[in-house]
Design a protein around this motif. Structure first.
Motif, PDB file in Angstrom:
ATOM      1  N   HIS A   1       0.837  -1.203   0.000  1.00 24.06           N
ATOM      2  CA  HIS A   1       0.000   0.000   0.000  1.00 24.06           C
ATOM      3  C   HIS A   1       0.875   1.257   0.000  1.00 24.06           C
ATOM      4  CE1 HIS A   1      -3.346  -2.462   2.159  1.00 24.06           C
ATOM      5  NE2 HIS A   1      -3.155  -2.843   0.910  1.00 24.06           N
ATOM      6  N   ARG A   2       1.948   1.224   0.764  1.00 22.73           N
ATOM      7  CA  ARG A   2       2.867   2.379   0.791  1.00 22.73           C
ATOM      8  C   ARG A   2       3.514   2.575  -0.581  1.00 22.73           C
ATOM      9  NH1 ARG A   2       4.459   4.874   5.612  1.00 22.73           N
ATOM     10  NH2 ARG A   2       6.254   5.717   4.479  1.00 22.73           N
ATOM     11  N   ARG A   3       3.953   1.462  -1.178  1.00 23.41           N
ATOM     12  CA  ARG A   3       4.644   1.549  -2.459  1.00 23.41           C
ATOM     13  C   ARG A   3       3.736   2.068  -3.575  1.00 23.41           C
ATOM     14  NH1 ARG A   3       6.144  -3.638  -4.334  1.00 23.41           N
ATOM     15  NH2 ARG A   3       5.085  -3.319  -6.276  1.00 23.41           N
ATOM     16  N   THR A   4       2.459   1.708  -3.523  1.00 23.03           N
ATOM     17  CA  THR A   4       1.533   2.168  -4.562  1.00 23.03           C
ATOM     18  C   THR A   4       0.851   3.484  -4.174  1.00 23.03           C
ATOM     19  OG1 THR A   4      -0.246   0.769  -3.678  1.00 23.03           O
ATOM     20  CG2 THR A   4       1.099  -0.149  -5.464  1.00 23.03           C
ATOM     21  N   ARG A   5       1.320   4.095  -3.095  1.00 18.24           N
ATOM     22  CA  ARG A   5       0.879   5.421  -2.657  1.00 18.24           C
ATOM     23  C   ARG A   5      -0.634   5.504  -2.484  1.00 18.24           C
ATOM     24  NH1 ARG A   5       3.529  10.247  -4.831  1.00 18.24           N
ATOM     25  NH2 ARG A   5       2.643  10.923  -2.861  1.00 18.24           N
ATOM     26  N   ILE A   6      -1.134   4.657  -1.614  1.00 22.38           N
ATOM     27  CA  ILE A   6      -2.567   4.608  -1.336  1.00 22.38           C
ATOM     28  C   ILE A   6      -3.136   5.978  -1.001  1.00 22.38           C
ATOM     29  CG2 ILE A   6      -2.151   3.968   1.077  1.00 22.38           C
ATOM     30  CD1 ILE A   6      -4.707   2.370   1.065  1.00 22.38           C
ATOM     31  N   GLU A   7      -2.314   6.829  -0.365  1.00 16.58           N
ATOM     32  CA  GLU A   7      -2.829   8.133   0.067  1.00 16.58           C
ATOM     33  C   GLU A   7      -3.211   9.043  -1.102  1.00 16.58           C
ATOM     34  OE1 GLU A   7       1.686   8.239   0.283  1.00 16.58           O
ATOM     35  OE2 GLU A   7       0.143   6.880   0.993  1.00 16.58           O
TER      36      GLU A   7
ATOM     37  N   LEU B   1      -1.268  -7.980  17.209  1.00 19.64           N
ATOM     38  CA  LEU B   1      -2.427  -7.112  16.988  1.00 19.64           C
ATOM     39  C   LEU B   1      -2.035  -5.644  17.114  1.00 19.64           C
ATOM     40  CD1 LEU B   1      -5.249  -9.002  18.930  1.00 19.64           C
ATOM     41  CD2 LEU B   1      -4.827  -8.984  16.463  1.00 19.64           C
ATOM     42  N   ALA B   2      -1.177  -5.335  18.082  1.00 14.19           N
ATOM     43  CA  ALA B   2      -0.730  -3.952  18.271  1.00 14.19           C
ATOM     44  C   ALA B   2       0.086  -3.476  17.075  1.00 14.19           C
ATOM     45  CB  ALA B   2       0.077  -3.830  19.561  1.00 14.19           C
ATOM     46  N   LEU B   3       0.983  -4.316  16.592  1.00 16.90           N
ATOM     47  CA  LEU B   3       1.795  -3.955  15.434  1.00 16.90           C
ATOM     48  C   LEU B   3       0.908  -3.697  14.213  1.00 16.90           C
ATOM     49  CD1 LEU B   3       4.590  -3.534  14.213  1.00 16.90           C
ATOM     50  CD2 LEU B   3       4.686  -5.995  13.780  1.00 16.90           C
ATOM     51  N   ALA B   4      -0.055  -4.574  14.003  1.00 18.12           N
ATOM     52  CA  ALA B   4      -0.984  -4.396  12.881  1.00 18.12           C
ATOM     53  C   ALA B   4      -1.799  -3.117  13.054  1.00 18.12           C
ATOM     54  CB  ALA B   4      -1.905  -5.604  12.763  1.00 18.12           C
ATOM     55  N   MET B   5      -2.215  -2.825  14.283  1.00 18.46           N
ATOM     56  CA  MET B   5      -2.992  -1.616  14.542  1.00 18.46           C
ATOM     57  C   MET B   5      -2.167  -0.364  14.224  1.00 18.46           C
ATOM     58  SD  MET B   5      -4.796  -0.296  18.058  1.00 18.46           S
ATOM     59  CE  MET B   5      -3.203  -0.071  18.846  1.00 18.46           C
ATOM     60  N   PHE B   6      -0.885  -0.373  14.586  1.00 18.38           N
ATOM     61  CA  PHE B   6      -0.043   0.780  14.287  1.00 18.38           C
ATOM     62  C   PHE B   6       0.114   0.978  12.778  1.00 18.38           C
ATOM     63  CE2 PHE B   6       1.684   0.180  18.699  1.00 18.38           C
ATOM     64  CZ  PHE B   6       1.172   1.375  19.193  1.00 18.38           C
TER      65      PHE B   6
ATOM     66  N   ASP C   1      -1.219   4.205  10.845  1.00 16.93           N
ATOM     67  CA  ASP C   1      -0.306   5.011  10.026  1.00 16.93           C
ATOM     68  C   ASP C   1      -0.893   5.223   8.637  1.00 16.93           C
ATOM     69  OD1 ASP C   1       2.312   6.236   9.229  1.00 16.93           O
ATOM     70  OD2 ASP C   1       2.340   4.454   7.932  1.00 16.93           O
ATOM     71  N   GLU C   2      -1.405   4.161   8.052  1.00 17.82           N
ATOM     72  CA  GLU C   2      -1.998   4.271   6.718  1.00 17.82           C
ATOM     73  C   GLU C   2      -3.195   5.213   6.730  1.00 17.82           C
ATOM     74  OE1 GLU C   2      -2.611   0.760   4.014  1.00 17.82           O
ATOM     75  OE2 GLU C   2      -4.696   1.212   4.538  1.00 17.82           O
ATOM     76  N   LEU C   3      -4.050   5.080   7.732  1.00 19.61           N
ATOM     77  CA  LEU C   3      -5.224   5.949   7.822  1.00 19.61           C
ATOM     78  C   LEU C   3      -4.796   7.404   8.008  1.00 19.61           C
ATOM     79  CD1 LEU C   3      -8.311   6.197   7.887  1.00 19.61           C
ATOM     80  CD2 LEU C   3      -8.190   5.809  10.361  1.00 19.61           C
TER      81      LEU C   3
END
Length: 176
Positions: A30-36, A154-159, A163-165
């Motif tokens: 998602h980061r590489r394809t620039r989801i933002e 779960l915490a790592l996934a939440m972070f 970050d993505e959001l």
């Protein structure tokens, strides 16, 4: 070694790490394809929903007495997760390129929760025939050595999802 000792180890030391690695890989895609700047916050919100749809059954498995009701609720959440994943991909595909690697990771992110569920069903097969339909805390809580790796994952996934959001909402705000 019996199934009662082997299957929890399979969950903790094989399924969970693979699931976490697939999630990290998906986040990196998602980061590489620039989801933002492509599919944006709407896709990211779908990821938040998918996260919640897998966290609820995982936490139920950690802290509730596994019985027919808990297994049924887990299955309902996993079905909802699968439906949301289809919606996620159908929304995203026209807006950003989903690489072959990301598609492969999505396959793992779909099958691993169901694999964990299948292992739980086998481990708690007797509870299915007992027909207990109640929500109760575990009579014997799991050891910290079993819960801590799951909670850390779960915490790592939440972070990663947070970050993505954050990135997608910031980009959306800038474009206004």
């Amino acid at each position: 070694m019996t199934l009662e000792t082997l299957l929890p180890r399979l969950l903790l030391y094989v399924v969970l790490p693979l699931w976490l690695l697939a999630g990290i890989g998906d986040y990196l895609c998602h980061r590489r394809t620039r989801i933002e700047v492509t599919s944006g916050a709407r896709e990211s919100w779908l990821h938040v929903l998918e996260y919640v749809q897998v966290v609820v059954p995982v936490l139920a498995g950690l802290y509730l007495q596994i019985n027919v009701l808990v297994l049924a609720l887990m299955a309902a959440f996993l079905l909802a997760h699968s439906a949301t994943a289809v919606r996620d991909t159908s929304y995203t595909a026209p807006r950003r390129h989903i690489t072959v690697a990301e598609q492969h990771l999505h396959g793992w992110l779909e099958v691993l929760p169901w694999s964990a569920y299948a292992i739980l069903v086998v481990l708690h097969w007797n509870e299915l025939s007992a027909g207990q339909w109640s929500l109760r805390w575990r009579e014997e809580p799991l050891a910290l050595s079993q819960t801590l790796p799951v909670l850390a994952s779960l915490a790592l996934a939440m972070f990663a999802i947070a970050d993505e959001l954050r990135r997608t909402l910031r980009a959306e705000h800038r474009s206004r």
